[in-house]
Design a protein around this motif. Structure first.
Motif, PDB file in Angstrom:
ATOM      1  N   PRO A   1      38.775  -7.802  16.344  1.00 60.41           N
ATOM      2  CA  PRO A   1      37.537  -8.233  17.012  1.00 60.41           C
ATOM      3  C   PRO A   1      37.095  -7.310  18.152  1.00 60.41           C
ATOM      4  CG  PRO A   1      38.996 -10.108  16.688  1.00 60.41           C
ATOM      5  CD  PRO A   1      39.790  -8.870  16.345  1.00 60.41           C
ATOM      6  N   GLN A   2      37.995  -6.477  18.643  1.00 57.18           N
ATOM      7  CA  GLN A   2      37.647  -5.583  19.748  1.00 57.18           C
ATOM      8  C   GLN A   2      37.241  -4.182  19.291  1.00 57.18           C
ATOM      9  OE1 GLN A   2      40.193  -5.886  23.356  1.00 57.18           O
ATOM     10  NE2 GLN A   2      41.501  -7.104  22.020  1.00 57.18           N
ATOM     11  N   LEU A   3      37.220  -3.943  18.000  1.00 60.13           N
ATOM     12  CA  LEU A   3      36.822  -2.624  17.520  1.00 60.13           C
ATOM     13  C   LEU A   3      35.380  -2.339  17.929  1.00 60.13           C
ATOM     14  CD1 LEU A   3      38.438  -2.532  13.970  1.00 60.13           C
ATOM     15  CD2 LEU A   3      39.246  -1.421  16.069  1.00 60.13           C
ATOM     16  N   GLU A   4      35.134  -1.115  18.348  1.00 58.70           N
ATOM     17  CA  GLU A   4      33.825  -0.725  18.871  1.00 58.70           C
ATOM     18  C   GLU A   4      32.981   0.043  17.869  1.00 58.70           C
ATOM     19  OE1 GLU A   4      34.584   1.329  22.558  1.00 58.70           O
ATOM     20  OE2 GLU A   4      35.885  -0.284  23.256  1.00 58.70           O
TER      21      GLU A   4
ATOM     22  N   ARG B   1      43.350  -7.072  26.860  1.00 56.96           N
ATOM     23  CA  ARG B   1      44.693  -7.000  26.276  1.00 56.96           C
ATOM     24  C   ARG B   1      44.587  -6.657  24.784  1.00 56.96           C
ATOM     25  NH1 ARG B   1      48.931  -9.456  28.710  1.00 56.96           N
ATOM     26  NH2 ARG B   1      47.502 -10.806  29.854  1.00 56.96           N
ATOM     27  N   HIS B   2      45.467  -5.788  24.315  1.00 53.11           N
ATOM     28  CA  HIS B   2      45.528  -5.340  22.920  1.00 53.11           C
ATOM     29  C   HIS B   2      44.325  -4.488  22.523  1.00 53.11           C
ATOM     30  CE1 HIS B   2      49.054  -7.708  22.637  1.00 53.11           C
ATOM     31  NE2 HIS B   2      48.397  -8.828  22.881  1.00 53.11           N
ATOM     32  N   HIS B   3      43.705  -3.854  23.501  1.00 48.32           N
ATOM     33  CA  HIS B   3      42.722  -2.800  23.260  1.00 48.32           C
ATOM     34  C   HIS B   3      43.444  -1.532  23.713  1.00 48.32           C
ATOM     35  CE1 HIS B   3      39.406  -0.065  23.853  1.00 48.32           C
ATOM     36  NE2 HIS B   3      38.645  -0.889  23.141  1.00 48.32           N
TER      37      HIS B   3
ATOM     38  N   ASP C   1      48.090 -11.145  10.588  1.00 48.20           N
ATOM     39  CA  ASP C   1      47.348 -12.185  11.319  1.00 48.20           C
ATOM     40  C   ASP C   1      47.112 -11.817  12.780  1.00 48.20           C
ATOM     41  OD1 ASP C   1      47.206 -13.684   9.015  1.00 48.20           O
ATOM     42  OD2 ASP C   1      48.889 -14.997   9.551  1.00 48.20           O
ATOM     43  N   PHE C   2      48.161 -11.323  13.460  1.00 52.45           N
ATOM     44  CA  PHE C   2      48.010 -11.000  14.873  1.00 52.45           C
ATOM     45  C   PHE C   2      46.920  -9.944  15.081  1.00 52.45           C
ATOM     46  CE2 PHE C   2      48.789  -8.302  18.501  1.00 52.45           C
ATOM     47  CZ  PHE C   2      48.751  -9.238  19.521  1.00 52.45           C
ATOM     48  N   ALA C   3      46.979  -8.858  14.314  1.00 55.08           N
ATOM     49  CA  ALA C   3      45.988  -7.786  14.469  1.00 55.08           C
ATOM     50  C   ALA C   3      44.590  -8.277  14.082  1.00 55.08           C
ATOM     51  CB  ALA C   3      46.383  -6.567  13.651  1.00 55.08           C
ATOM     52  N   ARG C   4      44.491  -9.154  13.101  1.00 57.17           N
ATOM     53  CA  ARG C   4      43.188  -9.727  12.722  1.00 57.17           C
ATOM     54  C   ARG C   4      42.567 -10.495  13.883  1.00 57.17           C
ATOM     55  NH1 ARG C   4      41.775 -10.118   7.138  1.00 57.17           N
ATOM     56  NH2 ARG C   4      43.569  -9.562   5.894  1.00 57.17           N
TER      57      ARG C   4
ATOM     58  N   PHE D   1      49.389   6.326  27.119  1.00 59.98           N
ATOM     59  CA  PHE D   1      48.748   6.051  25.836  1.00 59.98           C
ATOM     60  C   PHE D   1      49.278   4.767  25.226  1.00 59.98           C
ATOM     61  CE2 PHE D   1      52.599   7.761  24.104  1.00 59.98           C
ATOM     62  CZ  PHE D   1      52.670   7.338  22.781  1.00 59.98           C
ATOM     63  N   ASP D   2      48.475   4.230  24.325  1.00 60.47           N
ATOM     64  CA  ASP D   2      48.847   3.032  23.592  1.00 60.47           C
ATOM     65  C   ASP D   2      48.206   3.098  22.214  1.00 60.47           C
ATOM     66  OD1 ASP D   2      50.136   0.288  23.766  1.00 60.47           O
ATOM     67  OD2 ASP D   2      48.122  -0.249  23.104  1.00 60.47           O
ATOM     68  N   THR D   3      48.824   2.416  21.264  1.00 61.21           N
ATOM     69  CA  THR D   3      48.270   2.328  19.918  1.00 61.21           C
ATOM     70  C   THR D   3      48.199   0.875  19.486  1.00 61.21           C
ATOM     71  OG1 THR D   3      50.426   2.463  18.794  1.00 61.21           O
ATOM     72  CG2 THR D   3      49.299   4.554  19.275  1.00 61.21           C
ATOM     73  N   GLU D   4      47.350   0.636  18.519  1.00 58.25           N
ATOM     74  CA  GLU D   4      47.276  -0.661  17.854  1.00 58.25           C
ATOM     75  C   GLU D   4      47.379  -0.367  16.363  1.00 58.25           C
ATOM     76  OE1 GLU D   4      47.309  -3.370  19.603  1.00 58.25           O
ATOM     77  OE2 GLU D   4      46.690  -2.569  21.542  1.00 58.25           O
ATOM     78  N   PHE D   5      48.082  -1.218  15.662  1.00 57.86           N
ATOM     79  CA  PHE D   5      48.342  -0.975  14.250  1.00 57.86           C
ATOM     80  C   PHE D   5      48.290  -2.285  13.480  1.00 57.86           C
ATOM     81  CE2 PHE D   5      51.875  -0.494  17.132  1.00 57.86           C
ATOM     82  CZ  PHE D   5      52.656  -1.606  16.817  1.00 57.86           C
ATOM     83  N   THR D   6      48.427  -2.195  12.164  1.00 62.66           N
ATOM     84  CA  THR D   6      48.154  -3.321  11.289  1.00 62.66           C
ATOM     85  C   THR D   6      49.105  -4.501  11.424  1.00 62.66           C
ATOM     86  OG1 THR D   6      49.359  -2.166   9.528  1.00 62.66           O
ATOM     87  CG2 THR D   6      46.935  -1.980   9.536  1.00 62.66           C
TER      88      THR D   6
END
Length: 172
Positions: A56-59, A150-152, A48-51, A6-11
């Motif tokens: 941009p990869q949100l579905e 990457r980062h999804h 900034d990084f998450a922006r 698993f992986d997560t992405e956060f603010t």
């Protein structure tokens, strides 16, 4: 026991960050789970990084859900495995706390006879920490070079699974 990567992405990489999305894939590669959160963060909270790399990869669509929906759906998904589940992560300090957060139901009155345990009955409380040595990192990079994003969160989990297989030689 079955491994689920698993992986997560956060603010942002700050103390008070908020979950944006989570992705999971079982060791066989047959079952996946992906969710984007609709109620955990405000755009103003996103660094900034998450922006640039995450948003941009949100579905959207069926992947978009509240934290309460995520808690319910992920619990059902994990409990559908016939074996005990051990989650595997490449980032214990950033990813694992989200599992603990997801399955801590702050709205439950545990003194009530109707209180429900939100931790999946078959989920091991200790994650497998993926060693990020040179061979592992090279295998992850190959997975991205072959088309994973990457980062999804789901693709990052898939890359970690592929690297684990490349290093271990199998899924046993």
């Amino acid at each position: 026991m079955i491994r689920v990567f698993f992986d997560t992405e956060f603010t942002d990489l700050i103390v008070d960050h908020q979950l944006i999305r989570i992705g999971l894939i079982d060791e066989t590669g047959e079952r996946t789970f992906y969710a984007e959160l609709s109620d955990t963060y405000r755009l103003a909270d996103v660094g900034d990084f998450a922006r640039e790399a995450v948003l941009p990869q949100l579905e959207g669509g069926a992947a978009l859900m509240t934290m309460d929906d995520l808690r319910e759906r992920l619990k059902v998904w994990l409990e559908a495995f016939d074996w005990p589940v051990r989650l595997a992560t490449d980032s214990l300090s950033w990813d694992w706390p989200w599992i603990q957060e997801i399955f801590t139901d702050y709205n439950v009155n545990y003194d009530s006879p109707h209180a429900r345990d939100s931790w999946p009955f078959n989920l091991d409380g200790k994650p497998l920490i993926l060693t990020q040595d040179q061979a592992f990192n090279q295998a992850v990079e190959r997975a991205f070079a072959e088309g994973l994003r990457r980062h999804h969160a789901l693709d990052d989990a898939k890359a970690n699974r592929l690297a684990w297989i490349a290093i271990a030689g199998d899924t046993d």
